[in-house]
Design a protein around this motif. Structure first.
Motif, PDB file in Angstrom:
ATOM      1  N   CYS A   8      42.731  44.251  36.719  1.00 49.95           N
ATOM      2  CA  CYS A   8      42.414  44.419  38.140  1.00 49.95           C
ATOM      3  C   CYS A   8      41.954  45.858  38.375  1.00 49.95           C
ATOM      4  O   CYS A   8      42.642  46.809  37.979  1.00 49.95           O
ATOM      5  N   GLU A   9      40.805  45.992  39.001  1.00 49.56           N
ATOM      6  CA  GLU A   9      40.266  47.329  39.258  1.00 49.56           C
ATOM      7  C   GLU A   9      39.451  47.294  40.541  1.00 49.56           C
ATOM      8  O   GLU A   9      38.481  46.527  40.655  1.00 49.56           O
ATOM      9  N   HIS A  10      39.872  48.094  41.517  1.00 43.61           N
ATOM     10  CA  HIS A  10      39.199  48.154  42.816  1.00 43.61           C
ATOM     11  C   HIS A  10      39.081  46.741  43.407  1.00 43.61           C
ATOM     12  O   HIS A  10      40.092  46.102  43.663  1.00 43.61           O
ATOM     13  N   GLU A  11      37.865  46.251  43.585  1.00 40.16           N
ATOM     14  CA  GLU A  11      37.666  44.938  44.184  1.00 40.16           C
ATOM     15  C   GLU A  11      37.317  43.878  43.146  1.00 40.16           C
ATOM     16  O   GLU A  11      36.831  42.800  43.488  1.00 40.16           O
ATOM     17  N   THR A  12      37.570  44.165  41.869  1.00 43.70           N
ATOM     18  CA  THR A  12      37.173  43.261  40.793  1.00 43.70           C
ATOM     19  C   THR A  12      38.384  42.789  39.997  1.00 43.70           C
ATOM     20  O   THR A  12      39.277  43.571  39.684  1.00 43.70           O
ATOM     21  N   ARG A  30      34.598  39.206  42.093  1.00 44.70           N
ATOM     22  CA  ARG A  30      34.524  40.411  42.916  1.00 44.70           C
ATOM     23  C   ARG A  30      34.748  39.993  44.360  1.00 44.70           C
ATOM     24  O   ARG A  30      34.150  39.022  44.820  1.00 44.70           O
ATOM     25  N   SER A  31      35.565  40.732  45.079  1.00 43.08           N
ATOM     26  CA  SER A  31      35.933  40.340  46.443  1.00 43.08           C
ATOM     27  C   SER A  31      34.717  40.256  47.356  1.00 43.08           C
ATOM     28  O   SER A  31      34.666  39.461  48.278  1.00 43.08           O
ATOM     29  N   SER A 229      48.262  44.994  37.117  1.00 42.61           N
ATOM     30  CA  SER A 229      48.447  45.351  38.524  1.00 42.61           C
ATOM     31  C   SER A 229      49.773  44.771  39.014  1.00 42.61           C
ATOM     32  O   SER A 229      49.956  43.555  39.019  1.00 42.61           O
TER      33      SER A 229
END
Length: 410
Positions: A8-12, A30-31, A229
């Motif tokens: 999990c990283e930022h919106e991805t 991706r969100s 995360s």
């Protein structure tokens, strides 16, 4: 044991599924590019095209959705009219109706929608108007299939339809009953929102990547989830406990030792697995070319020396390639028409062996695929269903100079 490795990283969110130490599936979400497949909308018919037996429906996306007549008729084939009517007899411009997305928008095309509604749960798929019961083909024992079908008939009411999933094998009636009640409530909520909403409007969105995989494929008894995360991990644990009450899910948090994919040896596997030219340890190569209409795979002996004679070498090469091709289709999530150019084989039993090996590996694939057969030119023709577009090659974009053709015209 299978492992689901989640980064999990930022919106991805990136998900890699490992089976027997080998990368089997990869997906990215991706969100800002949330999938719409499975979502319900209240739409408005923009225009009806009798010549195409289709209609375009405004559901609030950039492109109008495409609704074919077969997706307007009753979902049970036996209840459809023998003579297919004109779509203009069923729909009119300006009409409002509830639809469900069955295929993502792609390129210049809008989403494909249907009125054959389905709500997937953990142990069944609920179809409020289908009027039949079906059992997963992966449940092989006839006595168990008959028992589950009987339970489905006992549980459903009126015109409800049910598809009983593989996870229900050997489970009691109560296991299915609770899932059905939850899905009925979901459907009631969708109907109530449709009643109070003006088109176009989103009525219900399907689950995200992690929850979909857990619902559709994750086995909390044997599979392990590894995630980097804490927040997403706790959300996932809560969802697991909700869907499988009384079960303590195996969730491991990756907190050190470098990036999670690197720690589990996935970087090299992804680099090799997503290459245009895939080289097997024995030296056999497979070249993959994707066009808008189909995917073509070419098999070569390359550095493979082979067996005692040419015929044996060809068979061994094709059998190895068949296994890898089946895995590649799943890993890349390739859909549509697929043509495989195996090395020519003279004997029918050899061709059948190649098909049998490929089908055996494809049984692990959750996505439906079908081997059509050999063409007159000796090519293997097959199809694989695909609805989502966001599970494709990781971070791949067409070249700005050649548009993905691999050549630059000077």
């Amino acid at each position: 044991m299978r492992q689901m490795i989640v980064h999990c990283e930022h919106e991805t969110i990136q998900m890699a599924l490992i089976e027997d130490g080998r990368l089997a599936e990869f997906a990215v979400e991706r969100s800002r590019e949330e999938s719409v497949v499975g979502s319900f909308y209240k739409g408005r018919v923009v225009n009806v095209l009798p010549g195409m037996q289709a209609a375009f429906v405004d559901i609030g996306l950039k492109k109008n959705a495409f609704l074919y007549i077969d997706d307007v008729l009753h979902p049970h084939l036996e209840k459809q009219p023998k003579q297919k009517p004109s779509i203009s007899q069923l729909l009119t411009a300006g009409q409002e109706l509830t639809v469900q997305v069955m295929k993502e928008p792609r390129g210049g095309k809008g989403a494909r929608v249907t009125t054959h509604f389905s709500l997937p749960g953990r142990c069944m798929v609920y179809m409020p108007t289908a009027d039949y019961v079906a059992v997963s083909k992966k449940i092989g024992r006839e006595a168990e299939r008959a028992r589950l079908k009987s339970i489905g008939e006992q549980l459903r009411t009126d015109e409800e339809g049910i598809i009983i999933r593989t996870v229900s094998e050997d489970e009691p009636l109560e296991f299915l009953s609770g899932d059905l009640e939850y899905l009925r409530k979901e459907w009631t909520r969708i109907l109530e929102k449709a009643e109070s909403s003006s088109a176009p409007a989103l009525l219900h969105r399907d689950l995200g990547l992690l929850q979909r995989f857990i619902r559709d494929s994750f086995d909390p008894l044997h599979d392990e989830l590894v995630i980097d995360s804490m927040l997403k991990g706790e959300e996932t644990k809560s969802y697991l406990k909700e869907t499988v009450p009384g079960m303590e899910p195996k969730v491991t948090y990756h907190t050190g030792g470098g990036p999670i994919f690197q720690a589990y040896g996935l970087d090299e596997q992804m680099k090799a697995g997503f290459a245009r030219k895939i080289t097997l340890p024995e030296g056999v190569t497979i070249v993959v070319d994707q066009t808008e209409a189909m995917t073509i795979m070419d098999v070569n002996t390359a550095k493979y020396i082979g067996g005692d004679n040419f015929e044996e070498t060809v068979l061994k090469t094709n059998l190895m390639a068949a296994q890898q091709i089946a895995r590649t289709l799943r890993l890349w999530d390739i859909g549509g028409i697929i043509i495989v150019d195996f090395i020519d084989m003279d004997r029918e039993e050899h061709r059948q062996q190649v098909v049998s090996v490929m089908e055996a590996v494809m049984r692990k694939d959750r996505t439906k695929s079908f081997v059509v057969g050999w063409t007159k030119l000796g090519l293997l023709e097959m199809t694989r269903k695909k609805a989502r577009e966001n599970s494709s090659l990781p971070f791949a974009k067409p070249c700005v100079n050649c548009g993905g053709k691999g050549i630059v015209i000077e």
